[in-house]
Design a protein around this motif. Sequence first.
Motif, mmCIF file in Angstrom:
data_model
loop_
_atom_site.group_PDB
_atom_site.id
_atom_site.type_symbol
_atom_site.label_atom_id
_atom_site.label_comp_id
_atom_site.label_asym_id
_atom_site.label_seq_id
_atom_site.Cartn_x
_atom_site.Cartn_y
_atom_site.Cartn_z
ATOM 1 N N TYR A 112 36.512 41.851 33.827
ATOM 2 C CA TYR A 112 37.560 41.438 34.602
ATOM 3 C C TYR A 112 38.529 42.421 34.527
ATOM 4 O O TYR A 112 39.507 42.572 35.270
ATOM 5 N N SER A 113 38.830 43.171 33.405
ATOM 6 C CA SER A 113 39.996 44.133 33.099
ATOM 7 C C SER A 113 39.875 45.299 34.438
ATOM 8 O O SER A 113 40.991 45.793 34.676
ATOM 9 N N LEU A 114 38.926 45.399 34.846
ATOM 10 C CA LEU A 114 39.012 46.418 36.183
ATOM 11 C C LEU A 114 39.428 45.746 37.223
ATOM 12 O O LEU A 114 40.347 46.420 37.977
ATOM 13 N N TYR A 115 38.840 44.693 37.614
ATOM 14 C CA TYR A 115 39.481 43.810 38.721
ATOM 15 C C TYR A 115 38.709 42.327 38.843
ATOM 16 O O TYR A 115 37.652 42.658 38.410
ATOM 17 N N PRO A 116 39.074 41.517 39.265
ATOM 18 C CA PRO A 116 38.131 40.452 39.469
ATOM 19 C C PRO A 116 37.311 40.516 40.382
ATOM 20 O O PRO A 116 37.430 41.036 41.545
ATOM 21 N N THR A 117 35.996 39.993 40.138
ATOM 22 C CA THR A 117 35.008 40.277 40.984
ATOM 23 C C THR A 117 34.189 38.879 41.121
ATOM 24 O O THR A 117 34.316 37.911 40.312
ATOM 25 N N SER A 118 33.631 38.932 42.337
ATOM 26 C CA SER A 118 32.480 37.710 42.558
ATOM 27 C C SER A 118 31.340 38.268 43.034
ATOM 28 O O SER A 118 31.200 39.293 43.523
ATOM 29 N N GLY A 119 30.047 37.451 42.826
ATOM 30 C CA GLY A 119 28.793 37.811 43.253
ATOM 31 C C GLY A 119 28.364 39.024 42.524
ATOM 32 O O GLY A 119 27.338 39.873 43.165
ATOM 33 N N ALA A 120 28.829 39.508 41.470
ATOM 34 C CA ALA A 120 28.066 40.732 40.669
ATOM 35 C C ALA A 120 26.909 40.509 39.725
ATOM 36 O O ALA A 120 26.632 39.300 39.625
ATOM 37 N N SER A 121 26.051 41.446 39.793
ATOM 38 C CA SER A 121 24.636 40.958 39.083
ATOM 39 C C SER A 121 24.853 40.684 37.840
ATOM 40 O O SER A 121 24.067 39.715 37.308
ATOM 41 N N TRP A 152 33.031 38.043 31.236
ATOM 42 C CA TRP A 152 32.826 37.901 32.551
ATOM 43 C C TRP A 152 33.808 38.816 33.465
ATOM 44 O O TRP A 152 34.706 39.414 33.018
ATOM 45 N N GLY A 153 33.409 38.870 34.745
ATOM 46 C CA GLY A 153 34.496 39.493 35.604
ATOM 47 C C GLY A 153 35.185 38.660 36.676
ATOM 48 O O GLY A 153 35.987 39.117 37.456
ATOM 49 N N SER A 154 35.186 37.321 36.387
ATOM 50 C CA SER A 154 35.857 36.490 37.275
ATOM 51 C C SER A 154 37.409 36.213 36.746
ATOM 52 O O SER A 154 38.084 35.694 37.606
ATOM 53 N N ASP A 155 37.570 36.106 35.400
ATOM 54 C CA ASP A 155 38.907 35.707 34.896
ATOM 55 C C ASP A 155 38.960 36.255 33.461
ATOM 56 O O ASP A 155 37.566 36.633 33.021
ATOM 57 N N GLU A 156 39.865 36.330 32.729
ATOM 58 C CA GLU A 156 40.153 36.634 31.551
ATOM 59 C C GLU A 156 39.132 35.457 30.537
ATOM 60 O O GLU A 156 38.854 34.496 30.926
ATOM 61 N N ASN A 157 38.496 36.089 29.639
ATOM 62 C CA ASN A 157 37.629 35.336 28.547
ATOM 63 C C ASN A 157 38.528 34.440 27.848
ATOM 64 O O ASN A 157 39.671 34.759 27.359
ATOM 65 N N GLN A 158 37.931 33.117 27.541
ATOM 66 C CA GLN A 158 38.419 32.333 26.423
ATOM 67 C C GLN A 158 37.307 31.593 25.961
ATOM 68 O O GLN A 158 36.464 31.347 26.423
ATOM 69 N N THR A 159 37.175 31.185 24.541
ATOM 70 C CA THR A 159 36.469 30.693 23.734
ATOM 71 C C THR A 159 36.607 29.271 23.291
ATOM 72 O O THR A 159 35.868 28.528 22.691
ATOM 73 N N ALA A 160 37.684 28.516 23.739
ATOM 74 C CA ALA A 160 38.000 27.321 23.471
ATOM 75 C C ALA A 160 37.877 26.201 24.284
ATOM 76 O O ALA A 160 37.318 25.122 23.710
ATOM 77 N N ASP A 161 37.818 26.245 25.464
ATOM 78 C CA ASP A 161 37.992 25.233 26.621
ATOM 79 C C ASP A 161 36.762 25.587 27.447
ATOM 80 O O ASP A 161 36.795 26.141 28.526
#
Length: 524
Positions: free
Chosen positions: A290-299, A222-231
């Motif tokens: 997300y590592s580039l920068y947080p984004t919203s509304g990306a394709s 994702w581009g919104s925040d760091e990924n996690q697979t637990a919660d």
Amino acid sequence: MVYLNVTEIESAMESLAAAYPGLTQRIALPNPTHEGRVSHALIVGKSTTSAVDGILMLGGVHAREWVPPDALVLLAADLLEAYTLGTGLAYGGTSFSSEQIKSLMESTNLFFFPCVNPDGRHHSQTASPNWRKNRRPGVGGPSCIGVDLNRNFNFLWDHTVKFASDSGVSASSDPCHANLYRGPAAESEPETRNVVWLLESFPKIRFHVDVHSAIPAIFYTWGSDENQTADHAQNFLNATFDGVRGRPGDSAYREYLPNNDYSLITALASRMYSAIRDVRNVDYSVQQSYSLYPTSGASDDYAYSRNFANASKTKVYGFTIECGSSFQPPFSEAENVIREVCAGLIAFALDAPCLATPRSVDLMTPTVVFNDVPEGETTARAIRFDVEGCDATTFSVIAGPTVTSGAPGAFSLLTGSSSSLPAAASPSSRPARIWLTYTGGSAGTTALGTVRVRCVETGEEWDVALTANAIARPKTAVVMVLDQSGSMDFDAGDGRKRVEVLREAARNFVDVIQPENGVGIVRF
């Protein structure tokens, strides 16, 4: 060579559709741009759009990025020509065989939308080279024209509510922002709605690659925040986390990504990386968006998010390629970058459908029935499995066949205790069989049994019931006719005379016919 302009891009797709009518479909997209342009997409592939998986490839979302549209047009042309001529393709040090091109064209549909933002590209090429947005008319003068289309999709679009105020999210609600204005509403722009329309209209699209420039890098959701697979509660739909998203290193919120999806996405990104690197030894870093920068509304995030928001929609795995190291390199360098993009996308397209279709096995015959087998005769029947996916699969008999009622040894294996299904080039439902036999006892007798089978790769096991009954052997008579007219000297169709075929058939009948049955030859 020079970069294609908007008219030339449309003309190229029209020419490809005309030259390869059996392999393409050119589609007018429903939403004209603010300046009245009608965009088209080109579907490339041998199969119907409902039969096989599709990959949607976008270019030109940002107007000043001139390489991606040219790359997608060239890729479509290369694939169509190579498939038609039966050749492979090579881009620098990366090559694909004719068999791979054939497999790709026959097992996958590629949706090319090379110039999502034609108004913006035209403006960039004729007036303002650094122009990024579309050309939505502004309300505050010339400096307030345009929307960043890659902030306009319906994924956490309202960043002022959804993200932490100190997240540094790369979007703006200011209509006069030079580059990042998100638009007045999610999907407000016709160009955005054209992409959405493709995803909605063709539910077999399972992958989305948005080609941009210029870093170079391969990004996955994702581009919104760091990924996690637990919660799984920490997800973009959960309003509890509004105002918290986007802060780096903040354990209060990280975007949920299922572990299986993470494995698939990173594997495909790595496949693209290898193919691109081998073209001319340029490294494209592989990173979460997300590592580039947080984004919203990306394709790419929007494409992937649709299934989470509505489970009836196809899960579409989203990626972004940032190609090259400048927006408008000299065309001699652009050609090198185009080769990298083509190599990466072909490698992606070859692997994506199979990687995204994990093996699944269904037992289709929980009971194998040997019905009305003549006494003394041996008949074969199969345990059948249907295997979904591309992976090679092996079935092994681990117990039996065991007779639980009836004559010992009534059931046996015909071709051994295992059966292997080879790997396939594309996802499909394929039958696998283990063959059994039953030898009929005295007329009126029955037999019951069982056999246990394991799928070696998945560890699944099944107990299959066997049931059989024997009947009195029916008597038959076969008569072969010898024509004295001379036609028996005619060719039988395989280089032999008809009379030779008759003689062979007679010998075979004598060998296999059972007592109390009859065979005869007559002439006329």
